[in-house]
Structure formats: C-alpha cells, structure tokens
Design a protein around this motif. Structure first.
Motif, PDB file in Angstrom:
ATOM      1  N   PHE A  86      12.845  29.429  38.956  1.00 34.21           N
ATOM      2  CA  PHE A  86      14.315  30.082  38.369  1.00 34.21           C
ATOM      3  C   PHE A  86      15.133  31.470  38.575  1.00 34.21           C
ATOM      4  CE2 PHE A  86      17.219  30.230  34.848  1.00 34.21           C
ATOM      5  CZ  PHE A  86      18.471  28.809  34.984  1.00 34.21           C
ATOM      6  N   PRO A  87      14.226  32.195  38.417  1.00 33.17           N
ATOM      7  CA  PRO A  87      14.849  33.370  38.365  1.00 33.17           C
ATOM      8  C   PRO A  87      15.187  33.652  40.380  1.00 33.17           C
ATOM      9  CG  PRO A  87      12.629  33.710  37.929  1.00 33.17           C
ATOM     10  CD  PRO A  87      12.804  32.312  38.147  1.00 33.17           C
ATOM     11  N   LEU A  88      14.457  33.012  41.058  1.00 34.02           N
ATOM     12  CA  LEU A  88      15.129  32.900  42.418  1.00 34.02           C
ATOM     13  C   LEU A  88      16.216  32.434  42.245  1.00 34.02           C
ATOM     14  CD1 LEU A  88      14.631  34.171  45.860  1.00 34.02           C
ATOM     15  CD2 LEU A  88      13.239  31.798  45.764  1.00 34.02           C
ATOM     16  N   LEU A  89      15.968  30.995  41.514  1.00 40.64           N
ATOM     17  CA  LEU A  89      17.852  30.397  42.467  1.00 40.64           C
ATOM     18  C   LEU A  89      18.509  30.902  41.444  1.00 40.64           C
ATOM     19  CD1 LEU A  89      18.474  27.370  42.798  1.00 40.64           C
ATOM     20  CD2 LEU A  89      17.926  26.928  40.271  1.00 40.64           C
ATOM     21  N   VAL A  90      18.075  31.295  40.576  1.00 43.27           N
ATOM     22  CA  VAL A  90      19.457  32.491  39.245  1.00 43.27           C
ATOM     23  C   VAL A  90      20.213  33.634  40.233  1.00 43.27           C
ATOM     24  CG1 VAL A  90      19.985  34.025  37.528  1.00 43.27           C
ATOM     25  CG2 VAL A  90      18.323  31.527  37.255  1.00 43.27           C
ATOM     26  N   GLU A  91      18.947  34.217  41.201  1.00 44.82           N
ATOM     27  CA  GLU A  91      19.384  35.100  42.139  1.00 44.82           C
ATOM     28  C   GLU A  91      20.319  34.560  43.446  1.00 44.82           C
ATOM     29  OE1 GLU A  91      17.886  39.712  43.375  1.00 44.82           O
ATOM     30  OE2 GLU A  91      16.858  38.189  42.813  1.00 44.82           O
ATOM     31  N   LEU A  92      19.609  33.654  44.377  1.00 43.41           N
ATOM     32  CA  LEU A  92      20.602  32.431  44.904  1.00 43.41           C
ATOM     33  C   LEU A  92      21.967  32.756  44.660  1.00 43.41           C
ATOM     34  CD1 LEU A  92      17.642  30.575  46.614  1.00 43.41           C
ATOM     35  CD2 LEU A  92      19.421  32.022  47.801  1.00 43.41           C
ATOM     36  N   VAL A  93      22.533  32.013  42.668  1.00 45.95           N
ATOM     37  CA  VAL A  93      23.469  31.082  42.687  1.00 45.95           C
ATOM     38  C   VAL A  93      24.205  32.319  42.312  1.00 45.95           C
ATOM     39  CG1 VAL A  93      24.786  30.117  40.615  1.00 45.95           C
ATOM     40  CG2 VAL A  93      22.550  29.313  41.635  1.00 45.95           C
ATOM     41  N   TYR A  94      23.765  33.550  42.368  1.00 44.53           N
ATOM     42  CA  TYR A  94      24.644  34.806  41.427  1.00 44.53           C
ATOM     43  C   TYR A  94      24.935  35.511  42.855  1.00 44.53           C
ATOM     44  CZ  TYR A  94      26.478  39.265  39.311  1.00 44.53           C
ATOM     45  OH  TYR A  94      27.460  40.287  39.678  1.00 44.53           O
ATOM     46  N   SER A  95      24.226  35.934  44.021  1.00 48.63           N
ATOM     47  CA  SER A  95      24.292  36.210  45.217  1.00 48.63           C
ATOM     48  C   SER A  95      24.924  35.813  46.050  1.00 48.63           C
ATOM     49  CB  SER A  95      23.053  36.662  46.048  1.00 48.63           C
ATOM     50  OG  SER A  95      23.221  37.495  46.945  1.00 48.63           O
ATOM     51  N   THR A  96      25.305  33.744  45.966  1.00 50.37           N
ATOM     52  CA  THR A  96      26.407  33.803  46.675  1.00 50.37           C
ATOM     53  C   THR A  96      27.685  32.871  46.230  1.00 50.37           C
ATOM     54  OG1 THR A  96      23.686  32.414  47.780  1.00 50.37           O
ATOM     55  CG2 THR A  96      26.659  31.933  48.219  1.00 50.37           C
ATOM     56  N   TYR A  97      27.739  33.040  45.185  1.00 43.78           N
ATOM     57  CA  TYR A  97      28.700  32.027  44.093  1.00 43.78           C
ATOM     58  C   TYR A  97      29.484  32.725  43.101  1.00 43.78           C
ATOM     59  CZ  TYR A  97      27.356  27.599  46.985  1.00 43.78           C
ATOM     60  OH  TYR A  97      27.425  27.021  47.974  1.00 43.78           O
ATOM     61  N   GLY A  98      27.802  34.000  42.230  1.00 43.24           N
ATOM     62  CA  GLY A  98      28.511  34.540  41.252  1.00 43.24           C
ATOM     63  C   GLY A  98      29.625  35.536  41.723  1.00 43.24           C
ATOM     64  N   GLN A  99      30.322  36.539  40.323  1.00 45.58           N
ATOM     65  CA  GLN A  99      30.967  37.446  40.814  1.00 45.58           C
ATOM     66  C   GLN A  99      31.375  38.677  41.737  1.00 45.58           C
ATOM     67  OE1 GLN A  99      31.712  40.550  38.009  1.00 45.58           O
ATOM     68  NE2 GLN A  99      33.642  40.084  37.960  1.00 45.58           N
ATOM     69  N   ASN A 100      32.076  38.789  42.951  1.00 43.90           N
ATOM     70  CA  ASN A 100      31.075  39.294  44.207  1.00 43.90           C
ATOM     71  C   ASN A 100      31.277  41.170  43.416  1.00 43.90           C
ATOM     72  OD1 ASN A 100      31.786  41.568  46.507  1.00 43.90           O
ATOM     73  ND2 ASN A 100      32.967  39.922  47.257  1.00 43.90           N
ATOM     74  N   ILE A 101      29.952  41.905  44.100  1.00 45.30           N
ATOM     75  CA  ILE A 101      29.818  42.994  43.866  1.00 45.30           C
ATOM     76  C   ILE A 101      30.798  43.910  43.386  1.00 45.30           C
ATOM     77  CG2 ILE A 101      27.044  42.759  44.412  1.00 45.30           C
ATOM     78  CD1 ILE A 101      27.612  44.049  46.762  1.00 45.30           C
ATOM     79  N   PHE A 102      31.521  43.884  44.733  1.00 46.00           N
ATOM     80  CA  PHE A 102      32.606  44.528  45.207  1.00 46.00           C
ATOM     81  C   PHE A 102      34.095  44.253  44.378  1.00 46.00           C
ATOM     82  CE2 PHE A 102      30.262  44.664  48.758  1.00 46.00           C
ATOM     83  CZ  PHE A 102      30.145  46.120  48.361  1.00 46.00           C
ATOM     84  N   HIS A 103      34.219  44.641  42.896  1.00 49.93           N
ATOM     85  CA  HIS A 103      35.633  44.521  42.599  1.00 49.93           C
ATOM     86  C   HIS A 103      35.949  45.769  41.933  1.00 49.93           C
ATOM     87  CE1 HIS A 103      32.233  44.046  39.777  1.00 49.93           C
ATOM     88  NE2 HIS A 103      32.816  44.378  38.846  1.00 49.93           N
ATOM     89  N   LYS A 104      37.414  45.283  41.169  1.00 49.50           N
ATOM     90  CA  LYS A 104      38.251  46.255  40.799  1.00 49.50           C
ATOM     91  C   LYS A 104      37.704  45.799  38.701  1.00 49.50           C
ATOM     92  CE  LYS A 104      42.698  47.986  39.158  1.00 49.50           C
ATOM     93  NZ  LYS A 104      44.421  48.151  39.995  1.00 49.50           N
ATOM     94  N   GLU A 105      37.474  47.720  38.653  1.00 48.56           N
ATOM     95  CA  GLU A 105      36.986  47.470  36.795  1.00 48.56           C
ATOM     96  C   GLU A 105      37.983  47.243  35.624  1.00 48.56           C
ATOM     97  OE1 GLU A 105      34.015  50.377  36.934  1.00 48.56           O
ATOM     98  OE2 GLU A 105      32.286  49.587  37.894  1.00 48.56           O
ATOM     99  N   ASN A 106      38.762  47.907  36.015  1.00 50.54           N
ATOM    100  CA  ASN A 106      39.933  48.101  35.189  1.00 50.54           C
ATOM    101  C   ASN A 106      41.767  48.845  36.123  1.00 50.54           C
ATOM    102  OD1 ASN A 106      39.859  50.941  34.955  1.00 50.54           O
ATOM    103  ND2 ASN A 106      37.942  50.741  34.242  1.00 50.54           N
ATOM    104  N   ASN A 107      42.315  48.702  35.000  1.00 49.18           N
ATOM    105  CA  ASN A 107      43.366  49.096  35.951  1.00 49.18           C
ATOM    106  C   ASN A 107      43.714  50.531  36.040  1.00 49.18           C
ATOM    107  OD1 ASN A 107      44.257  46.561  37.223  1.00 49.18           O
ATOM    108  ND2 ASN A 107      44.904  45.995  34.725  1.00 49.18           N
ATOM    109  N   VAL A 108      42.930  51.317  35.387  1.00 52.64           N
ATOM    110  CA  VAL A 108      42.816  53.208  35.201  1.00 52.64           C
ATOM    111  C   VAL A 108      42.650  53.631  36.375  1.00 52.64           C
ATOM    112  CG1 VAL A 108      42.276  55.376  34.687  1.00 52.64           C
ATOM    113  CG2 VAL A 108      42.252  53.157  33.213  1.00 52.64           C
ATOM    114  N   LEU A 109      43.881  54.538  37.231  1.00 57.96           N
ATOM    115  CA  LEU A 109      44.271  55.094  37.975  1.00 57.96           C
ATOM    116  C   LEU A 109      43.228  56.548  38.453  1.00 57.96           C
ATOM    117  CD1 LEU A 109      47.855  53.908  39.167  1.00 57.96           C
ATOM    118  CD2 LEU A 109      45.776  52.864  39.846  1.00 57.96           C
ATOM    119  N   LEU A 110      42.998  56.321  39.583  1.00 60.02           N
ATOM    120  CA  LEU A 110      41.962  57.669  40.076  1.00 60.02           C
ATOM    121  C   LEU A 110      43.079  58.282  40.848  1.00 60.02           C
ATOM    122  CD1 LEU A 110      38.384  56.329  40.199  1.00 60.02           C
ATOM    123  CD2 LEU A 110      39.474  57.104  38.038  1.00 60.02           C
TER     124      LEU A 110
END
Length: 594
Positions: free
Chosen positions: A569-593
C-alpha cells in the motif's frame, strides 16, 4: 605533575564518583591540600569529577563548603584543558552545581578555558538548555581574561552559533533581543548566525516529517494567541489546544516542535529587521545573501521567503554563478523553486545562463543530488521526479534555451539522457523484476479462480445444477470467484504490458506508473476476492458439522490480504500521489515576493 600521585588519590576519585563523602572526609581533615588534588592524569580535581557525575550532589555540597573554609580560589582550579568545575557543570547540564559554584564565587562564570570558552559557551555547545539559561543570567557582558566579552565579536558570534546548532532557538531569540549586534558578527568559522540557522532545516516546519494524524494535531495546537485563526475565537483555539494536550500526551512533543517553529519564525524576522536597520547594502548583501544561498541547499524556503520579503534584491545574490532559482534547480529544492510563482513579471529574469554556459534547462537535465533523489521510492519514481523537474523548468526558459548547446556542445535533452542513463536502466530492471514476480502470483490466482468456477462446493444435483444454488453464501462464492478471475486477469495483462514496454524516458513520466497502479490494485482485489471465495466455500461445506467455523476462517483469510496491503500500500499511495496527486510545483499563496 607526577602521574604516580594519581594512584594514591584513587580513593578520593572513587568517593567523588559514588557520592561517598563520609569515606574521604578524614583525608581532607588531615590534608587540606587534597581538596583540589589532581586525581586523574588529566589534572581533574575531586570537585570536577563529582560535578561531572551530575549525581554526587552531597559530595559537591560538602566539598564546596570545606573549600570555602580554606581557600575560595580552589574552586577555580583548572584541569589540563583549563576547565574549572563550572565548565564541567555546563558541559553535562549540572545546573544544581552551577548555581552552588556561582553563589560562592560569582566571578567564576567569566573564566575561560584553554580554548577561550566560558562555561556559558560550553553549555551552548553541548545543548544544555537549563544550565545555559542560568548562565546567561550570571555571565556578565564584561571583558574577560582573553580581552573580549562573551557577547561581542567572534566570541559572541560563536555563542549564538552554538546555540542555533543545538536547536535552542528560544535562547538565540533572547540573545538577539539583548545583543542585536550579534546578528552581523561572524563566528570562528566565518559564518553569521542567520547563515548557521540556514543549515538547520529541523527547526523549520518544512524540515519536520509529520504523519497525517500528527499534522492534524500540529494544525490544531496553538502555542501563541497571535496564531489564532480568523475564523475561530482565540479562546476556542486555546481550549482545543489544552484539550488535545490533556487527552493525547504524545501531542506534547508536537507542541514543543510547534513552539520551536514559532520561536524560529520570530528569530528570522528579528534578524532580518536588525540587518535592515543598519541601512547598509553591503551588510544586507553579505548577511542575507549568504543565508539565502545556504538555505537553498537545505530547502528552507521559510527563511528564504522572509529574507526576500525583507530585501527583494537578494533573489539576485550570486553564489558561484548560481542565482536563487537556478540554485533551487541545481539542488532540486521544489519548495524553494515554488517561490518563483509568487513573483511578478520579473520572474522572466529568474532563468538566466550561468558562467559555465549551462542554461537552467541544462542544469535541470543533470542528475539530482543523491540525498534529494532518495526522497522518492525506487528508481522508476526517481526518474519520474527527474522528468517532472525537467518539464517544469522547460516552461520557464526562453524558447531558444531548449535547443541551446552548452560548452560540451550538448542540448539540454542530450544532457538529461546521458546523465540519467544508469537511472533509466535501474528503473527498467526494477519494473521488470516486480512485474515478473507479480505475474506469477496473478497467473496462479487466474488458474484457481477459473477452476473453482466449474467445481461448485457441495457438488451438483442430478440435473447438474449446484447443490447450494439457492443459498446466499453460494452467491457470495460465485461473485467473489468472478471478481478474483477478472481482476487477476487484468493484473496479469497489465504486468505483461509493463514487461513488453519499450522503456523510453517518457514512459516513466506517466504510462508505466499508471500501468503499475492498475496492476497492483487489480492484484490486491484478486487476492481479497480469492480469500472471500475460499471462506464462503468452507462455510458452505462445514456449517452443518462445525457451526463456529465461519469466524476463525474469515479471520485467518484476512491475514494474507492484510499483509499484502501493509507491504504494497505505501508504494501504491506514492505511485498515485506522484502521478495524479498535487504537482510538487505550485503557487502556495498570492503574497508577492518580487
């Protein structure tokens, strides 16, 4: 010193170790010089040995009283390394002895050893928090024997650095508030306090590994009323926190962790504020720049965010030709790279070439550092993560960069292929070995399920229909057997599809992980259905003779299914998350830097 004197002094040494004052009191009565005798080859005195045990408290008290009756200077007798008894108390966290010594001789707190360390600095070095807090009260901001104060210059910078290395951010915050100049001072290693803090990911939320339940408790606990949610009254949040701590003692560790994170957050903001109060670009560039470049390597995006918000220009701090976001690509720190999504149109300048003629896409094409590569399981998912990085960086570079040649006359894609050649082979081997083993299991289930469909439990009637055709348990058997056959066939086909794949780089991005997910889920369903069919068969056949057979059979049948789930199950969860889960690249909030 004559080392032969150590042997005659062994009774004193053993008495100091065992808190046995009575056995040696007569020795000190007859020879007061023994009060600070050197009882080891490292010139350690009875007082130092007793203090160092952190248990011979009666011996320490009696010995100090006797020394005060003869010569108070004996409290300051030093060992081979120049350590007094207070140094020993600081190293091992003997606050009780430290209080006693300072009460008798306040000046002892200012004494330095051979390395120029006060007891205060040793308490910080060894992370003895309680003793450190006490010594901060009694160690004065005065020039000592070595010509410096414990709170200024290199000595002061060493003190706060050692405090941060020990993870005592609340102490460091106290030091910064009381001695703000420590923020811009450099320690013996040439590092500022903020740069040292940038090497400590464990004192930031991003460096703490929490499970789902722990994360929920963490989010519910309030360590300061300023943290109260906008949606709930402060009193409510405080009540929930106290309730959690009351009913879940294990939450105390999480509370302490969040408290540390809260202190760290305040510490970083205070340090950045002190730097900006200097109104000097060179100081800000040096202190904030070195901290940011160090924090990138450790993925501490919280520190980087505060530094950039304090002084936006720091995103262009050049560390060996690598700007902030180029360094994030180099070290594969996605949480740092995600800060680029909080920039305005200036983000187009974030992806520039470095002096080695490698553009950001070339850098993304190189193999990830090993410790970052190991954050995902198995070479197949590791290669998938590398492809995700390459494709994400590709979105942010100039179109000309995609086919640009570096100094080795290679395009980014050529660099990626060459750098990941071994990982591709390992991923192929991993996929094939797992598929081959699982195919055997799936094929066995197919065979059993197919045969069971034509061998009805209990036999058939004269007309050929199953004997238990109208029994509800027989219906459960038929349905379970059908599910086992269909799902096991599906798993075998998917594993065969994996085995016959061409194993190109792009296959690891989506196609192969998807097939592995379907295959593992199907195999699990087939095993669960097979165990259900087997249990139904036994219940049908034996219920007239052994009526209680159903419960233990179901319990035993669940064991292999549970084991499979726990192991895969841990491998399956990691497969699902890595392929279909939230992208590791995303905007956390709208506060400009920037």
């Amino acid at each position: 010193m004559d080392f032969d004197d150590v042997i005659p002094n062994l009774p004193i040494y053993k008495a100091a170790m065992n808190d046995d004052w009575d056995s040696v009191e007569h020795i000190f009565d007859n020879d007061p010089q023994k009060l600070d005798a050197k009882v080891t080859s490292w010139w350690e005195t009875p007082l130092q040995i007793a203090v160092g045990t952190n248990s011979s408290h009666r011996f320490v008290t009696k010995l100090v009283d006797r020394i005060m009756e003869t010569d108070v200077q004996k409290l300051r007798t030093k060992s081979w390394w120049g350590n007094t008894a207070l140094h020993y108390a600081a190293k091992i966290g003997n606050t009780r002895a430290a209080r006693l010594l300072v009460s008798k001789d306040p000046g002892i707190a200012q004494i330095t050893n051979t390395d120029g360390h006060t007891a205060l600095k040793l308490a910080a070095r060894y992370g003895q928090q309680d003793t450190l807090w006490y010594l901060l009260e009694v160690t004065k901001d005065e020039v000592g024997e070595d010509g410096t104060s414990p709170y200024t210059g290199v000595s002061g910078a060493d003190l706060i650095s050692l405090t941060l290395i020990a993870g005592l951010c609340d102490v460091a915050l106290y030091l910064v508030k009381k001695h703000p100049n420590l923020v811009t001072q450099k320690d013996g290693n040439g590092q500022t306090a903020l740069q040292v803090l940038a090497t400590k990911p464990d004192v930031f939320p991003s460096g703490s590994q929490l499970g789902p339940l722990q994360h929920l408790i963490y989010s519910c606990i309030t360590v300061n009323l300023e943290e109260a949610s906008d949606y709930y009254p402060s009193s409510f949040r405080l009540f929930v926190s106290k309730l959690i701590l009351l009913v879940a003692p294990c939450a105390k560790d999480i509370y302490s962790m969040k408290q540390k994170h809260f202190h760290t957050q305040k510490l970083v903001k205070r340090m950045c504020s002190i730097v900006m109060d200097k109104s000097s670009h060179s100081i800000a560039w040096d202190v904030l720049g070195t901290a940011v470049s160090t924090a990138v390597k450790h993925g501490i995006h919280e520190l980087i965010k505060v530094c950039v918000q304090t002084y936006p220009d720091i995103v262009w701090y050049n560390d060996g030709g690598f700007y902030l976001f180029i360094a994030a690509i180099r070290y594969r720190q996605e949480k740092v790279f995600n800060l680029v999504y909080r920039m305005t149109g200036h983000k187009v300048f974030a992806a520039t070439e470095n002096p080695d003629e490698d553009n950001p896409l070339h850098i993304a094409g190189r193999l990830s550092p090993l410790h970052r590569l190991k954050t995902v399981t198995g070479p197949a998912l590791q290669l998938q993560r590398e492809l995700q990085w390459f494709k994400e960086v590709e979105k942010h570079v100039e179109p000309s960069y995609k086919e640009a040649l570096n100094k080795d006359q290679k395009t980014p894609r050529m660099v990626f292929t060459e750098a990941h050649k071994d990982l591709l082979e390992e991923g192929e081997t991993w996929m094939k070995e797992m598929s081959s083993s699982s195919t055997v299991v799936g094929a066995l289930v197919v065979t059993m399920a197919f045969a069971a469909a034509f061998t009805a439990p209990g036999g058939n009637t004269i007309t050929g229909s199953p004997l238990f055709l109208n029994d509800g348990i027989f219906l459960l058997f038929i349905v379970s057997d059908a599910i086992a056959l269909f799902s096991s066939t599906t798993s075998v086909l998917m594993f065969l599809a994996i085995l016959t794949s061409r194993y190109a780089e792009e296959d690891f991005f989506y196609a192969l992980p998807k097939r592995m997910m379907i295959a593992l889920v199907s195999l699990f369903l087939s095993l669960a259905a097979t165990m259900t069919a087997f249990s139904a068969t036994l219940a049908l056949v034996l219920r007239d003779r052994i009526s209680w057979i159903a419960a233990p059979v179901i319990l035993m049948a669940s064991v292999p299914v549970t084991l499979f789930a726990m192991l895969q199950f841990p491998l399956l969860v990691e497969l699902v998350y890595s392929t279909y889960g939230q992208n590791i690249f995303h905007k956390e909030n709208n506060v400009l830097l920037h």
